[in-house]
Scaffold this motif. Structure first.
Motif, PDB file in Angstrom:
ATOM      1  N   GLY A 113       0.822  -1.193   0.000  1.00  0.00           N
ATOM      2  CA  GLY A 113       0.000   0.000   0.000  1.00  0.00           C
ATOM      3  C   GLY A 113       0.867   1.258   0.000  1.00  0.00           C
ATOM      4  O   GLY A 113       2.100   1.191   0.106  1.00  0.00           O
ATOM      5  N   ALA A 114       0.204   2.410  -0.080  1.00  0.00           N
ATOM      6  CA  ALA A 114       0.916   3.682  -0.237  1.00  0.00           C
ATOM      7  C   ALA A 114       1.895   3.947   0.910  1.00  0.00           C
ATOM      8  O   ALA A 114       3.009   4.437   0.693  1.00  0.00           O
ATOM      9  N   ARG A 115       1.500   3.630   2.140  1.00  0.00           N
ATOM     10  CA  ARG A 115       2.382   3.914   3.275  1.00  0.00           C
ATOM     11  C   ARG A 115       3.620   3.019   3.233  1.00  0.00           C
ATOM     12  O   ARG A 115       4.720   3.432   3.600  1.00  0.00           O
ATOM     13  N   ALA A 116       3.459   1.791   2.772  1.00  0.00           N
ATOM     14  CA  ALA A 116       4.607   0.875   2.665  1.00  0.00           C
ATOM     15  C   ALA A 116       5.538   1.307   1.532  1.00  0.00           C
ATOM     16  O   ALA A 116       6.764   1.279   1.671  1.00  0.00           O
ATOM     17  N   VAL A 117       4.943   1.751   0.420  1.00  0.00           N
ATOM     18  CA  VAL A 117       5.753   2.229  -0.708  1.00  0.00           C
ATOM     19  C   VAL A 117       6.563   3.456  -0.277  1.00  0.00           C
ATOM     20  O   VAL A 117       7.736   3.600  -0.639  1.00  0.00           O
ATOM     21  N   GLU A 118       5.939   4.295   0.532  1.00  0.00           N
ATOM     22  CA  GLU A 118       6.650   5.489   1.016  1.00  0.00           C
ATOM     23  C   GLU A 118       7.857   5.082   1.855  1.00  0.00           C
ATOM     24  O   GLU A 118       8.951   5.634   1.715  1.00  0.00           O
ATOM     25  N   LYS A 119       7.688   4.087   2.689  1.00  0.00           N
ATOM     26  CA  LYS A 119       8.818   3.635   3.520  1.00  0.00           C
ATOM     27  C   LYS A 119       9.920   3.046   2.644  1.00  0.00           C
ATOM     28  O   LYS A 119      11.108   3.284   2.878  1.00  0.00           O
ATOM     29  N   LEU A 120       9.501   2.314   1.610  1.00  0.00           N
ATOM     30  CA  LEU A 120      10.485   1.768   0.660  1.00  0.00           C
ATOM     31  C   LEU A 120      11.244   2.904  -0.034  1.00  0.00           C
ATOM     32  O   LEU A 120      12.479   2.870  -0.146  1.00  0.00           O
ATOM     33  N   ASN A 121      10.512   3.927  -0.464  1.00  0.00           N
ATOM     34  CA  ASN A 121      11.152   5.026  -1.194  1.00  0.00           C
ATOM     35  C   ASN A 121      12.106   5.841  -0.326  1.00  0.00           C
ATOM     36  O   ASN A 121      13.009   6.494  -0.838  1.00  0.00           O
ATOM     37  N   GLN A 122      11.863   5.807   0.969  1.00  0.00           N
ATOM     38  CA  GLN A 122      12.706   6.616   1.861  1.00  0.00           C
ATOM     39  C   GLN A 122      13.873   5.835   2.453  1.00  0.00           C
ATOM     40  O   GLN A 122      14.574   6.334   3.330  1.00  0.00           O
ATOM     41  N   ARG A 123      14.095   4.606   1.996  1.00  0.00           N
ATOM     42  CA  ARG A 123      15.226   3.817   2.506  1.00  0.00           C
ATOM     43  C   ARG A 123      16.526   4.581   2.307  1.00  0.00           C
ATOM     44  O   ARG A 123      16.719   5.241   1.293  1.00  0.00           O
ATOM     45  N   GLU A 124      17.432   4.411   3.258  1.00  0.00           N
ATOM     46  CA  GLU A 124      18.742   5.037   3.091  1.00  0.00           C
ATOM     47  C   GLU A 124      19.623   4.240   2.141  1.00  0.00           C
ATOM     48  O   GLU A 124      20.389   4.799   1.372  1.00  0.00           O
ATOM     49  N   LYS A 125      19.519   2.908   2.237  1.00  0.00           N
ATOM     50  CA  LYS A 125      20.344   2.053   1.387  1.00  0.00           C
ATOM     51  C   LYS A 125      19.467   1.200   0.488  1.00  0.00           C
ATOM     52  O   LYS A 125      18.266   1.060   0.704  1.00  0.00           O
ATOM     53  N   LYS A 126      20.128   0.597  -0.524  1.00  0.00           N
ATOM     54  CA  LYS A 126      19.435  -0.338  -1.403  1.00  0.00           C
ATOM     55  C   LYS A 126      18.764  -1.445  -0.596  1.00  0.00           C
ATOM     56  O   LYS A 126      19.251  -1.837   0.461  1.00  0.00           O
ATOM     57  N   VAL A 127      17.688  -1.986  -1.125  1.00  0.00           N
ATOM     58  CA  VAL A 127      17.089  -3.190  -0.552  1.00  0.00           C
ATOM     59  C   VAL A 127      18.159  -4.287  -0.573  1.00  0.00           C
ATOM     60  O   VAL A 127      18.744  -4.541  -1.630  1.00  0.00           O
ATOM     61  N   PRO A 128      18.428  -4.931   0.572  1.00  0.00           N
ATOM     62  CA  PRO A 128      19.523  -5.912   0.590  1.00  0.00           C
ATOM     63  C   PRO A 128      19.135  -7.265   0.013  1.00  0.00           C
ATOM     64  O   PRO A 128      19.570  -8.305   0.493  1.00  0.00           O
ATOM     65  N   ASN A 129      18.317  -7.262  -1.009  1.00  0.00           N
ATOM     66  CA  ASN A 129      17.879  -8.477  -1.671  1.00  0.00           C
ATOM     67  C   ASN A 129      17.553  -8.074  -3.104  1.00  0.00           C
ATOM     68  O   ASN A 129      16.570  -7.368  -3.347  1.00  0.00           O
ATOM     69  N   TRP A 130      18.393  -8.457  -4.050  1.00  0.00           N
ATOM     70  CA  TRP A 130      18.253  -8.016  -5.432  1.00  0.00           C
ATOM     71  C   TRP A 130      16.977  -8.550  -6.083  1.00  0.00           C
ATOM     72  O   TRP A 130      16.213  -7.813  -6.700  1.00  0.00           O
ATOM     73  N   TYR A 131      16.748  -9.855  -5.940  1.00  0.00           N
ATOM     74  CA  TYR A 131      15.645 -10.509  -6.661  1.00  0.00           C
ATOM     75  C   TYR A 131      14.297  -9.940  -6.243  1.00  0.00           C
ATOM     76  O   TYR A 131      13.373  -9.857  -7.043  1.00  0.00           O
ATOM     77  N   LEU A 132      14.194  -9.582  -4.957  1.00  0.00           N
ATOM     78  CA  LEU A 132      12.900  -9.143  -4.423  1.00  0.00           C
ATOM     79  C   LEU A 132      12.815  -7.617  -4.265  1.00  0.00           C
ATOM     80  O   LEU A 132      11.891  -7.118  -3.633  1.00  0.00           O
TER      81      LEU A 132
END
Lengths: 381, 381
Positions: free
Chosen positions: A222-241
């Motif tokens: 949802g929108a709130r989760a996407v916002e948290k993803l967009n505000q990450r300081e570093k890359k997602v530590p899982n490439w495939y996902l």
């Protein structure tokens, strides 16, 4: 070409594929709908073919219907349900984030394990296996731990309990926390209103109430989760996902990330079409009716369900193994004499309960009767 | 059941599945063998069913033959090739480990991206796209960077170049380094001797020379890689791909980790059976013969391959786009007028080359002729 001799050791002679006609009445996989199996074998097109892009759009739309959500990031993950589970945490958890998990079964433990691998400060609240959390208990947990994410299992496949989610989303907003819901054994089988209930992220499996083989898995942010993803300081530590990249393939850009599992998506689309054809209300009612038939039949055999009636899942029923009965011997006899698979208990319910699935295509009265007959025969009742 | 109204917005009307009969002559997916498509639709059994365990044993044995390895940890990962790629790094890289990547195409970049996410100190050696590294160049890289892992792409799908691996394993042992090889576009299509060449870990895809749809991916760890995994200080920071757990499902314990993608494994087994039936030597020779037919045909049309002959892959051919020609317009015309998919250039070769696959089932003379005819027609030659 080369001077190396080919090693023939493992060039095994194998027979043409053939497997017994099992009726899969355990915790999953359940039998796929015949139309889904047929779709799986359709000839392939490329993963960037214009006609495939159209199928992707349809899949996203139909999945939104099944989950009752408007989330644009509603897609199938190219792996089984556990990967979609991991995707929710991998994308939104940053090191040090407090993640609070409601543990009342096996899959709560798994959520904790996964969250820990992403550096979360993992906390837990507990209920005995087979029970569920009240709103007050959840509120107390949020008050004490002040988490960034609250993880709950809507349908615990290990216990057969249904965690009510009405009101939990509001509570999470009050505490500025994301609500994560495991809907592996509920999607397509029982009432589920992601947006109405304020669920911020969810995942499911294809091989339960969707009646598609395992290998692809519903995922939504949802929108709130996407916002948290967009505000990450570093890359997602899982490439495939990493949904900041996967989302571009499923988004308007259609940018190549990894090769989509074409044929699994064919099958998944067919499974979702079947839901749209039947209608959610009718499908949920069918699951409920057949579950009640099973509950009554079990009671008439003197058998007892593990979960109290008001919190029982219609899709997965845990039945107490009667005293003095060897549970595993009975499941083996089911397989041998009836070609029926039912599940043994998992975790705390190992040796204490059987698990019977009534999922999707398999939720039919004749299957209820066959399972009850098999119990009558194997237990001499 | 519930008082929430069901939202019908996304209950889309969709047509029965039908897609154009594409001939997939691009970088993958290639067309699956008809016997593989048929196997995909076989009825399901449970992922712990005794008969499924037997199929798993066969898959492991046949995969060892295809890869020419004795590694016990030789399994299909329950996702597409990129996940198997990530699995090699996720399991063996610990934060701070130096990982040296040979970058001579798109997939070297991807390997660097992934290694970085697992905390590696990522270093690179470079060659222009389409060229390969010599043993001396690799030795110099090992000498300078002293890595724990050297990653090389055996068959670069973005350039069509084949990186020789003979002797690289010995070099890596000299420098106490693990050799990681991307064999996505080589497994089942050209000579590949993992053990003989001292490759410590490798991965591949199902949708290239194996002629199985995407969604499952070959993965193997040799003894030295397993040792590094066993000596990790912390858990693998990726739950789904953690081989200390996945390995127990595929090992003698058969412990549940995640639900295996049953039907994809049916198809994968059939694809591997086809390799065992044909024989590796015959299969490699077939790919080579058809590639030479294509090279000659292209030359007779005045077209030029991007990679010099001695390093050309037989499975993936990059062809220079003639001056003044709009490459993408031609690939679209191929699709529209011939139902043939060929690939556009990726990364540095975007706009400069087309990519033509001659993989597995699709490596047949009639397909070579059809592609050449399509070029004749669309380029007016």
């Amino acid at each position: 070409m080369t001077n190396v001799a080919i090693n023939e050791t493992h060039r095994q002679q194998t027979a043409q594929l053939d497997v017994p006609p099992r009726l899969l009445m355990g915790p999953g996989p359940s039998n796929a709908h015949p139309r889904v199996l047929q779709a799986l074998g359709m000839r392939q097109v490329g993963h960037l073919d214009p006609c495939f892009i159209e199928l992707m759009n349809e899949v996203q739309s139909l999945l939104k219907y099944a989950w009752q959500t408007e989330n644009p990031t509603t897609i199938p993950v190219s792996a089984t349900g556990s990967a979609a589970m991991e995707a929710t945490l991998a994308n939104t958890v940053e090191p040090g984030d407090v993640v609070l998990v409601g543990v009342n079964g096996y899959f709560g433990h798994r959520m904790m394990d996964m969250a820990g691998r992403y550096g979360a400060d993992v906390r837990r609240i507990d209920k005995p296996w087979g029970e569920v959390f009240s709103l007050d208990e959840l509120k107390a947990g949020l008050e004490e731990h002040r988490p960034k994410v609250l993880g709950l299992v809507h349908a615990e496949t290990s216990t057969g309990a249904c965690q009510p989610l009405e009101g939990v989303g509001d509570l999470c907003r009050e505490y500025d926390c994301l609500l994560l819901a495991d809907t592996v054994t509920s999607l397509g089988g029982l009432p589920l209103f992601l947006d109405e209930w304020g669920v911020d992220m969810a995942y499911s499996g294809s091989q339960k109430c969707l009646s598609c083989p395992p290998g692809i898995s519903p995922f939504t942010l949802g929108a709130r989760a996407v916002e948290k993803l967009n505000q990450r300081e570093k890359k997602v530590p899982n490439w495939y996902l990493d949904m900041s990249m996967v989302g571009k393939y499923w988004g308007s850009e259609r940018t190549y990330h990894h090769t989509a599992p074409i044929n699994m998506i064919y099958g998944f689309r067919e499974a979702l079409r079947l839901i749209a054809e039947e209608g959610l209300a009718e499908r949920w009612a069918r699951h409920q009716t057949n579950a009640e038939l099973m509950w009554e039949g079990l009671a008439s055999l003197g058998m007892e369900c593990y979960v109290e009636r008001q919190h029982r899942l219609p899709s997965l029923i845990t039945v107490r193994i009667p005293d003095g009965v060897d549970g595993k011997a009975i499941t083996q006899q089911f397989l041998k004499d009836f070609n029926i698979e039912i599940g043994n208990g998992l975790g705390e319910l190992a040796g204490k309960a059987w698990r019977i699935g009534l999922m999707g295509f398999n939720s039919r009265p004749e299957n209820v009767h066959m399972v009850l007959d098999a119990f009558k025969y194997t237990l001499n009742r």
